[in-house]
Write a protein that holds these residues in place. Structure first.
Motif, PDB file in Angstrom:
ATOM      1  N   CYS A  13     -14.935 -28.368 -17.977  1.00  0.00           N
ATOM      2  CA  CYS A  13     -14.073 -29.034 -18.943  1.00  0.00           C
ATOM      3  C   CYS A  13     -14.151 -28.293 -20.272  1.00  0.00           C
ATOM      4  N   PRO A  14     -13.220 -28.546 -21.181  1.00  0.00           N
ATOM      5  CA  PRO A  14     -13.317 -27.946 -22.506  1.00  0.00           C
ATOM      6  C   PRO A  14     -14.589 -28.407 -23.221  1.00  0.00           C
ATOM      7  N   VAL A  15     -15.235 -27.474 -23.913  1.00  0.00           N
ATOM      8  CA  VAL A  15     -16.462 -27.764 -24.649  1.00  0.00           C
ATOM      9  C   VAL A  15     -16.309 -27.237 -26.076  1.00  0.00           C
ATOM     10  N   LEU A  16     -16.586 -28.081 -27.040  1.00  0.00           N
ATOM     11  CA  LEU A  16     -16.634 -27.693 -28.445  1.00  0.00           C
ATOM     12  C   LEU A  16     -18.096 -27.569 -28.859  1.00  0.00           C
ATOM     13  N   VAL A  17     -18.466 -26.408 -29.397  1.00  0.00           N
ATOM     14  CA  VAL A  17     -19.789 -26.196 -29.972  1.00  0.00           C
ATOM     15  C   VAL A  17     -19.609 -26.203 -31.487  1.00  0.00           C
ATOM     16  N   LEU A  18     -20.187 -27.191 -32.148  1.00  0.00           N
ATOM     17  CA  LEU A  18     -19.991 -27.418 -33.575  1.00  0.00           C
ATOM     18  C   LEU A  18     -21.324 -27.299 -34.294  1.00  0.00           C
ATOM     19  N   ALA A  19     -21.370 -26.493 -35.353  1.00  0.00           N
ATOM     20  CA  ALA A  19     -22.641 -26.246 -36.030  1.00  0.00           C
ATOM     21  C   ALA A  19     -22.425 -26.036 -37.519  1.00  0.00           C
ATOM     22  N   GLY A  20     -23.484 -26.342 -38.292  1.00  0.00           N
ATOM     23  CA  GLY A  20     -23.498 -26.035 -39.706  1.00  0.00           C
ATOM     24  C   GLY A  20     -24.260 -24.752 -39.954  1.00  0.00           C
ATOM     25  N   ASP A  21     -23.793 -23.937 -40.893  1.00  0.00           N
ATOM     26  CA  ASP A  21     -24.454 -22.650 -41.101  1.00  0.00           C
ATOM     27  C   ASP A  21     -25.727 -22.751 -41.942  1.00  0.00           C
ATOM     28  N   ALA A  37     -21.888 -18.728 -26.028  1.00  0.00           N
ATOM     29  CA  ALA A  37     -21.804 -17.530 -25.196  1.00  0.00           C
ATOM     30  C   ALA A  37     -22.166 -17.802 -23.746  1.00  0.00           C
ATOM     31  N   ALA A  38     -22.948 -18.860 -23.497  1.00  0.00           N
ATOM     32  CA  ALA A  38     -23.366 -19.199 -22.131  1.00  0.00           C
ATOM     33  C   ALA A  38     -22.323 -20.034 -21.395  1.00  0.00           C
ATOM     34  N   LEU A  39     -21.347 -20.578 -22.118  1.00  0.00           N
ATOM     35  CA  LEU A  39     -20.307 -21.405 -21.516  1.00  0.00           C
ATOM     36  C   LEU A  39     -19.125 -20.539 -21.077  1.00  0.00           C
ATOM     37  N   THR A  99     -14.105 -22.756 -24.041  1.00  0.00           N
ATOM     38  CA  THR A  99     -15.113 -23.030 -25.063  1.00  0.00           C
ATOM     39  C   THR A  99     -14.576 -22.741 -26.453  1.00  0.00           C
ATOM     40  N   SER A 100     -14.794 -23.681 -27.363  1.00  0.00           N
ATOM     41  CA  SER A 100     -14.471 -23.489 -28.773  1.00  0.00           C
ATOM     42  C   SER A 100     -15.768 -23.515 -29.564  1.00  0.00           C
ATOM     43  N   PHE A 101     -15.943 -22.553 -30.438  1.00  0.00           N
ATOM     44  CA  PHE A 101     -17.118 -22.501 -31.308  1.00  0.00           C
ATOM     45  C   PHE A 101     -16.643 -22.585 -32.752  1.00  0.00           C
ATOM     46  N   VAL A 102     -17.169 -23.558 -33.489  1.00  0.00           N
ATOM     47  CA  VAL A 102     -16.771 -23.731 -34.880  1.00  0.00           C
ATOM     48  C   VAL A 102     -18.020 -23.941 -35.723  1.00  0.00           C
ATOM     49  N   SER A 103     -18.181 -23.130 -36.754  1.00  0.00           N
ATOM     50  CA  SER A 103     -19.258 -23.343 -37.724  1.00  0.00           C
ATOM     51  C   SER A 103     -18.648 -23.858 -39.020  1.00  0.00           C
ATOM     52  N   VAL A 104     -19.356 -24.746 -39.672  1.00  0.00           N
ATOM     53  CA  VAL A 104     -18.882 -25.363 -40.909  1.00  0.00           C
ATOM     54  C   VAL A 104     -19.716 -24.819 -42.064  1.00  0.00           C
ATOM     55  N   ARG A 163      -9.014 -32.753 -33.964  1.00  0.00           N
ATOM     56  CA  ARG A 163      -8.176 -31.766 -33.264  1.00  0.00           C
ATOM     57  C   ARG A 163      -8.644 -31.568 -31.833  1.00  0.00           C
ATOM     58  N   PHE A 164      -9.962 -31.546 -31.639  1.00  0.00           N
ATOM     59  CA  PHE A 164     -10.496 -31.337 -30.292  1.00  0.00           C
ATOM     60  C   PHE A 164     -10.193 -32.544 -29.402  1.00  0.00           C
ATOM     61  N   ILE A 165     -10.352 -33.737 -29.923  1.00  0.00           N
ATOM     62  CA  ILE A 165     -10.070 -34.938 -29.139  1.00  0.00           C
ATOM     63  C   ILE A 165      -8.602 -35.021 -28.779  1.00  0.00           C
ATOM     64  N   GLU A 166      -7.742 -34.671 -29.707  1.00  0.00           N
ATOM     65  CA  GLU A 166      -6.280 -34.789 -29.486  1.00  0.00           C
ATOM     66  C   GLU A 166      -5.729 -33.698 -28.574  1.00  0.00           C
ATOM     67  N   ALA A 167      -6.400 -32.565 -28.507  1.00  0.00           N
ATOM     68  CA  ALA A 167      -5.859 -31.415 -27.764  1.00  0.00           C
ATOM     69  C   ALA A 167      -5.670 -31.726 -26.279  1.00  0.00           C
TER      70      ALA A 167
END
Length: 282
Positions: free
Chosen positions: A222-230, A245-247, A252-257, A278-282
């Motif tokens: 399934c789609p996976v969002l990886v969300l992190a703070g820098d 990178a393992a997904l 896979t979406s990777f977003v850093s804030v 955005r991820f939930i609605e996609a």
């Protein structure tokens, strides 16, 4: 409320918002977002009231992991990632939830990664938020030293290598304030947490040592969002990059804030909730 998920195990569950809403001549079903809290040893309260910002999009299910918070106490042999991961399926079955969106924050992200490995086709989507795939000691210590100096590094090293009540107390006093880049909007939020530090110490001294969750991620379906703070010291940004990178790359979406620490919505709520929406609605 406490929900029996089988075998006499009851989890504390709280539901925000309807699952069915009027939409013209029909009732429209909203997706279900299951939120898994951090710790281990903490409870779901850190999601409230902030995650109400998503209640128009999804019905939100908050729960306390087995043995945590307001859920029933359970023996320590059940304090394992496999058990906690399987509980997502058990809870979904008990509540009649099909294809949930599963969000794991911090330790909840450890559980979500094991859930992906053990139940790759169960979720509609998964969000891995401010989490790691391993102990990552060197990165933790370097970040705590950068943010809090030698004392913070020493307290972090003492706790993560020799977890006991004394090292935990010193660590929390010295390092908790470094987890985030801004003061909490509600200064009493931490006081509301029902903590079971025995579970935390058990996990850090046991299963977390030598942990590497990456091999189980390749089979995600399934789609996976990886969300992190820098600016996250306890689950550093590079850990999140390695999870992504393992997904499977295609889903896979990777977003850093930028400027956010542990739990991006605590430091940058407008940006973080927009990403989640955005991820939930996609």
């Amino acid at each position: 409320m406490r929900i029996d998920i089988g075998g006499g195990v009851r989890l504390f569950v709280d539901v925000e918002g309807p699952g069915l809403v009027p939409d013209g001549p029909a009732m429209r079903e909203k997706p279900t977002l299951i939120c898994m809290h951090g710790g281990p040893g903490f409870d779901h309260s850190a999601f409230k009231p902030g995650f109400s910002a998503l209640a128009d999009l999804a019905q939100i299910v908050y729960y306390d992991h087995r043995g945590h918070g307001r859920s029933d106490a359970r023996p320590r042999e059940e304090w394992t990632l496999d058990t906690w991961a399987d509980d997502i399926v058990r809870l979904s079955d008990a509540l009649g939830i099909v294809k949930p969106i599963v969000l794991g924050q911090s330790f909840g992200g450890f559980v979500a990664q094991r859930y992906i490995a053990r139940h790759p086709g169960h979720a509609a989507k998964v969000i891995l938020s401010s989490t790691s795939h391993h102990m990552g000691m060197d990165r933790k210590l370097a970040m705590f030293e950068r943010l809090g100096g030698p004392q913070a590094r020493a307290c972090a090293e003492a706790f993560w290598t020799r977890p006991d009540p004394a090292s935990w107390e010193a660590y929390w006093a010295a390092c908790r304030k470094l987890y985030n880049t801004r003061e909490p909007l509600d200064p009493q939020a931490g006081e509301r947490v029902l903590a079971n530090i025995d579970i935390l110490l058990h996990f850090v001294a046991g299963e977390k040592k030598g942990l590497d969750l990456r091999p189980g991620l390749a089979g995600a379906q399934c789609p996976v969002l990886v969300l992190a703070g820098d600016e996250d010291p306890v689950c550093p940004l590079e850990d999140a990059r390695e999870i992504a990178a393992a997904l499977p790359e295609a889903q896979t979406s990777f977003v850093s804030v930028p400027g956010a620490g542990h739990g991006t919505w605590r430091d940058k709520p407008q940006e973080a909730y927009a990403i989640l929406r955005r991820f939930i609605e996609a």
